[in-house]
Motif scaffolding. Structure first.
Motif, mmCIF file in Angstrom:
data_model
loop_
_atom_site.group_PDB
_atom_site.id
_atom_site.type_symbol
_atom_site.label_atom_id
_atom_site.label_comp_id
_atom_site.label_asym_id
_atom_site.label_seq_id
_atom_site.Cartn_x
_atom_site.Cartn_y
_atom_site.Cartn_z
ATOM 1 N N GLY A 134 23.484 99.301 -79.245
ATOM 2 C CA GLY A 134 24.512 98.266 -79.088
ATOM 3 C C GLY A 134 25.001 98.135 -77.659
ATOM 4 N N LEU A 135 24.206 98.630 -76.711
ATOM 5 C CA LEU A 135 24.631 98.623 -75.305
ATOM 6 C C LEU A 135 23.665 97.817 -74.448
ATOM 7 C CD1 LEU A 135 25.469 102.449 -75.109
ATOM 8 C CD2 LEU A 135 27.101 100.576 -75.428
ATOM 9 N N SER A 136 23.251 96.678 -74.947
ATOM 10 C CA SER A 136 22.315 95.848 -74.179
ATOM 11 C C SER A 136 23.017 95.316 -72.937
ATOM 12 C CB SER A 136 21.828 94.676 -75.027
ATOM 13 O OG SER A 136 22.889 93.777 -75.229
ATOM 14 N N PRO A 137 22.257 95.036 -71.886
ATOM 15 C CA PRO A 137 22.851 94.433 -70.685
ATOM 16 C C PRO A 137 23.675 93.201 -71.014
ATOM 17 C CG PRO A 137 20.615 95.135 -70.214
ATOM 18 C CD PRO A 137 20.842 95.378 -71.681
ATOM 19 N N GLU A 138 23.194 92.377 -71.945
ATOM 20 C CA GLU A 138 23.913 91.148 -72.274
ATOM 21 C C GLU A 138 25.306 91.464 -72.821
ATOM 22 O OE1 GLU A 138 20.778 91.924 -73.306
ATOM 23 O OE2 GLU A 138 19.923 90.767 -71.658
ATOM 24 N N THR A 139 25.397 92.389 -73.785
ATOM 25 C CA THR A 139 26.720 92.676 -74.360
ATOM 26 C C THR A 139 27.606 93.376 -73.333
ATOM 27 O OG1 THR A 139 26.000 94.797 -75.291
ATOM 28 C CG2 THR A 139 25.761 92.853 -76.693
ATOM 29 N N LEU A 140 27.027 94.269 -72.512
ATOM 30 C CA LEU A 140 27.849 94.955 -71.513
ATOM 31 C C LEU A 140 28.416 93.970 -70.500
ATOM 32 C CD1 LEU A 140 25.547 98.049 -70.941
ATOM 33 C CD2 LEU A 140 27.861 98.136 -71.902
ATOM 34 N N ARG A 141 27.628 92.964 -70.162
ATOM 35 C CA ARG A 141 28.071 92.004 -69.143
ATOM 36 C C ARG A 141 29.018 90.945 -69.705
ATOM 37 N NH1 ARG A 141 22.223 92.100 -66.258
ATOM 38 N NH2 ARG A 141 22.702 93.752 -64.758
ATOM 39 N N ARG A 142 29.192 90.938 -71.042
ATOM 40 C CA ARG A 142 30.193 90.034 -71.599
ATOM 41 C C ARG A 142 31.582 90.433 -71.074
ATOM 42 N NH1 ARG A 142 28.874 90.284 -77.535
ATOM 43 N NH2 ARG A 142 26.783 89.494 -77.071
ATOM 44 N N SER A 174 31.930 101.147 -78.575
ATOM 45 C CA SER A 174 33.026 100.307 -78.073
ATOM 46 C C SER A 174 33.664 100.919 -76.834
ATOM 47 C CB SER A 174 34.131 100.159 -79.130
ATOM 48 O OG SER A 174 33.609 99.571 -80.272
ATOM 49 N N ILE A 175 33.784 102.253 -76.842
ATOM 50 C CA ILE A 175 34.370 102.924 -75.671
ATOM 51 C C ILE A 175 33.478 102.722 -74.444
ATOM 52 C CG2 ILE A 175 34.923 105.201 -74.713
ATOM 53 C CD1 ILE A 175 35.960 105.953 -77.538
ATOM 54 N N VAL A 176 32.161 102.812 -74.627
ATOM 55 C CA VAL A 176 31.255 102.560 -73.496
ATOM 56 C C VAL A 176 31.462 101.143 -72.965
ATOM 57 C CG1 VAL A 176 28.844 102.285 -72.790
ATOM 58 C CG2 VAL A 176 29.527 104.263 -74.159
ATOM 59 N N ASP A 191 29.640 91.024 -63.608
ATOM 60 C CA ASP A 191 28.893 91.395 -62.402
ATOM 61 C C ASP A 191 28.403 92.847 -62.448
ATOM 62 O OD1 ASP A 191 31.217 92.774 -62.081
ATOM 63 O OD2 ASP A 191 31.670 92.047 -60.064
ATOM 64 N N LEU A 192 28.274 93.421 -63.643
ATOM 65 C CA LEU A 192 27.841 94.824 -63.760
ATOM 66 C C LEU A 192 26.415 95.000 -63.229
ATOM 67 C CD1 LEU A 192 28.661 97.662 -64.909
ATOM 68 C CD2 LEU A 192 27.434 96.997 -67.001
ATOM 69 N N ILE A 193 26.264 95.940 -62.320
ATOM 70 C CA ILE A 193 24.938 96.306 -61.825
ATOM 71 C C ILE A 193 24.366 97.352 -62.775
ATOM 72 C CG2 ILE A 193 23.742 97.505 -59.938
ATOM 73 C CD1 ILE A 193 25.906 96.137 -58.076
ATOM 74 N N ILE A 194 23.161 97.107 -63.261
ATOM 75 C CA ILE A 194 22.554 98.048 -64.214
ATOM 76 C C ILE A 194 21.259 98.569 -63.623
ATOM 77 C CG2 ILE A 194 21.587 98.349 -66.533
ATOM 78 C CD1 ILE A 194 23.491 96.203 -67.525
ATOM 79 N N ALA A 195 21.139 99.905 -63.568
ATOM 80 C CA ALA A 195 19.909 100.528 -63.074
ATOM 81 C C ALA A 195 19.249 101.292 -64.211
ATOM 82 C CB ALA A 195 20.221 101.471 -61.918
ATOM 83 N N HIS A 196 18.010 100.921 -64.491
ATOM 84 C CA HIS A 196 17.206 101.618 -65.492
ATOM 85 C C HIS A 196 16.185 102.503 -64.772
ATOM 86 C CE1 HIS A 196 18.491 98.521 -68.440
ATOM 87 N NE2 HIS A 196 18.118 97.606 -67.558
ATOM 88 N N ILE A 197 16.035 103.734 -65.208
ATOM 89 C CA ILE A 197 14.920 104.557 -64.730
ATOM 90 C C ILE A 197 14.097 104.955 -65.950
ATOM 91 C CG2 ILE A 197 14.204 106.598 -63.438
ATOM 92 C CD1 ILE A 197 16.893 106.717 -62.128
ATOM 93 N N SER A 198 12.785 104.806 -65.847
ATOM 94 C CA SER A 198 11.910 105.177 -66.969
ATOM 95 C C SER A 198 10.578 105.652 -66.417
ATOM 96 C CB SER A 198 11.710 103.969 -67.891
ATOM 97 O OG SER A 198 11.128 102.896 -67.160
ATOM 98 N N GLY A 199 9.705 106.100 -67.310
ATOM 99 C CA GLY A 199 8.419 106.606 -66.854
ATOM 100 C C GLY A 199 7.548 105.514 -66.259
#
Lengths: 407, 407
Positions: B109-117, B84-86, B121-129
């Motif tokens: 519980g931190l999916s882009p969809e829930t975060l953008r609720r 919730s704090i995140v 306009d949250l910009i999300i950057a994922h880095i992975s292999g």
């Protein structure tokens, strides 16, 4: 408002590139890949990269990628009329990027001060070997030398004493590319400062040095030297703090990377090799002992890997759930299912070669978009279009410039 | 309006980093270096890099640089209260950057969809292999393996047949750093699209893969393979298309880079070696012949360089105006006059070490600024400050979270 995503997130940004070779053109290509309108200015002889690497009928295949998504115009910058055209074009651009030797654009009548007379908020990005100031600023910028001065070359070598051969260079101009990426970061940060929330509507100047771009990636090298006088040393194909993790030879002359430096992974690998007795044996107990004993341990593992062909070895390791990979060549990259799935290997129709050319996809991927708009254009392909569109010149005026050797 | 330049051009941008190891934290550090307010979320045990490399009293020297200019808070993301704090923090941030395995933040519980609720306009950057989609997306991301799959490892080796040793790795996590740079580019491009001229006020998603970031630097490798079935091969310390250009050994065990592949430079070098008769001789006539004859020619040059100490050789070459450089170690970088002049070697006071730590300066340099604000903070150093400032929590509430193991 709705954005046409196919145009890329940088749609609406216009960039004037007065670049050649690798660093500035690579930076401008990243901006073009993301949708910026990049106008590349070349001398009438063209950017030398048009003839670099493997060619077909005198046309470089690399150019198809290196020049893509840009509009290419020619200008003979030694003429005053061409210099005036650059001023007029820059007045309609957000950004100018250049990689002449420091001070050279001033000698061409294109100093930041004069350019900003017509466009006060022009963002200017300079890329050079050593930066725009300081005692080395006038030295020639050779990529290989910049990588050495950045500390990368020393670390790209076998462990001290393992070989009489020189340290190696990656087969690409990695220092140029890294400084290009930093220039893009500087340009975009400056654009945000200029136009974002609380934007200052002002000019900004970016000064990227090849040497410094490389140095900035050296992780603990400087703080460890400063505090402990420890000079970081190369570790060949391995990692200084983890073992086993290296590339190992196969029966057919290939190399397979194996990363088995955790206790469970090491035990799995020894099991696969039929050497269970080494798990917990002296010299193999824990990562620290293995790091100290790495040469002997790697020799044992290599003896085993050499008895398998590359694909048989990969199958065995994968079945045992031990992280591994082939050392990919161009052929492996071009046929990799993950790259293909994500559009990272693209066939781009290129009229210069009467057919498709294999391109790498667009990095970074934003909002899932990954389309190349067009391949590297022929020399001067957009001279007429750009002079007409931006400076309202008619055909007769452009023909006159051409006749006089200005374009 | 007037910007306080000391704050950096990204002053006003707030970034939430849920990153660990190298790639995402490196990207966030670049943003912090340029003035963004980066809030780094760590588990109560801390980012493992806090113990990587050389240490003093259990504290990593690298961390002083890797964590600099950020605010560090702890959150146990396995608890719902931390999640919730995140959400509440992300609602006050422009950007979230993360490098968990793909899908892992959704499980927390931190999916882009829930975060953008809470922050549409949250910009999300994922880095992975390997990226957020495709058949390899769930594979573990090891930097060394990503570099191999990107094609870099194959090219970082001696010429085919020159050595039985494996291809080498640069002594730094170069694939992670490059993907970090691309993530920064994606984030800044998205910020411009969101807030710049004609901004769309919308969310954007950046998906950076380590493998793809490396592949994107491979220049002509893919188009040359696609058109000619030519598999690019490594060239050791040299360049495929130019000779002589390599590192040559000295009497004291050092290496000196010499780039003398133009006709005038080659003639100067032969003059210096007392081998004028080779200029124009068979095997040495022009760059093409020298490239074909490179092994024999390099052996001749090495015989000569081995008779001089490193500084005597450099003096001789410099006097003859032949481009050259020592292969810099940490010690050379730390004392280089150009780096010192440009503030690229900085002493940053670090309370964790009771004194100054040697930092690399800020790249890219924008508007001449190059000041490090503070070194990598202790674990959780800003937990109380951030929760108070952004979420208006009082001390009692924060103490309760601490007692329950949430922070």
């Amino acid at each position: 408002m709705t954005i046409n995503r196919r145009l890329g997130v940088l749609h609406g940004v216009r960039v004037l590139e007065i670049g050649h070779f690798v660093a500035a053109p690579f930076a401008a290509r990243i901006l073009a890949d993301l949708g910026a309108d990049v106008i590349k200015v070349e001398p009438p002889g063209g950017d030398p990269v048009r003839q670099w690497g493997e060619q077909i009928d005198g046309k470089s295949l690399w150019w198809s990628v290196h020049g893509r998504n840009k509009r290419c115009i020619t200008l003979n910058l030694k003429t005053e009329r061409a210099q005036s055209i650059v001023h007029a074009l820059a007045a309609q651009c957000d950004v100018l990027i250049e990689n002449f030797r420091p001070g050279q654009i001033d000698k061409l009548g294109l100093s930041p001060e004069t350019l900003r007379r017509d466009r006060p908020d022009l963002i200017i990005a300079h890329i050079s070997g050593y930066g725009q100031s300081g005692p080395y600023r006038d030295r020639a910028a050779f990529g290989a030398i910049g990588e050495a001065i950045g500390g990368l070359r020393h670390l790209t070598n076998h462990r001290p004493g393992a070989s009489d051969l020189p340290p190696v260079r990656a087969g690409v101009s990695i220092g140029d590319s890294i400084s290009g990426l930093y220039a893009v970061i500087g340009i975009l940060a400056a654009l945000w400062r200029r136009e974002g929330r609380d934007g200052d509507r002002s000019a900004h100047t970016i000064d990227v040095a090849l040497t410094e771009s490389v140095l900035s990636l050296m992780e603990g090298m400087l703080p460890e030297y400063g505090a402990l006088a420890k000079i970081k040393q190369p570790t060949g194909g391995g990692i200084a703090t983890a073992a086993p993790s290296d590339a190992y030879p196969t029966a057919d002359g290939g190399w397979v990377l194996i990363a088995a430096n955790s206790e469970p992974l090491f035990a799995k690998l020894m099991g696969l090799m039929g050497r269970e007795e080494l798990v917990g044996a002296q010299g193999f107990r824990g990562n620290q002992e293995r790091v100290e004993n790495v040469a002997a341990m790697d020799a044992l593992i290599a003896d085993w890997t050499r008895s398998y062909g590359t694909s048989a070895l990969i199958d065995k390791l994968t079945q045992a759930d031990i992280p591994n990979s082939k050392v990919y060549t161009a052929a492996d990259c071009a046929s990799d299912p993950q790259y293909l799935h994500r559009g990272m290997i693209q066939s781009v129709d290129d009229p210069a070669f009467d057919g498709p050319v294999t391109h790498v996809g667009i990095v970074p991927r934003i909002d899932g978009e990954n389309g190349v708009r067009w391949p590297g254009p022929p020399l001067g392909a957009h001279t007429r279009e750009v002079l007409h569109e931006l400076l309202a010149m008619n055909d007769a005026a452009i023909d006159a410039l051409r006749a006089d050797g200005v374009v």
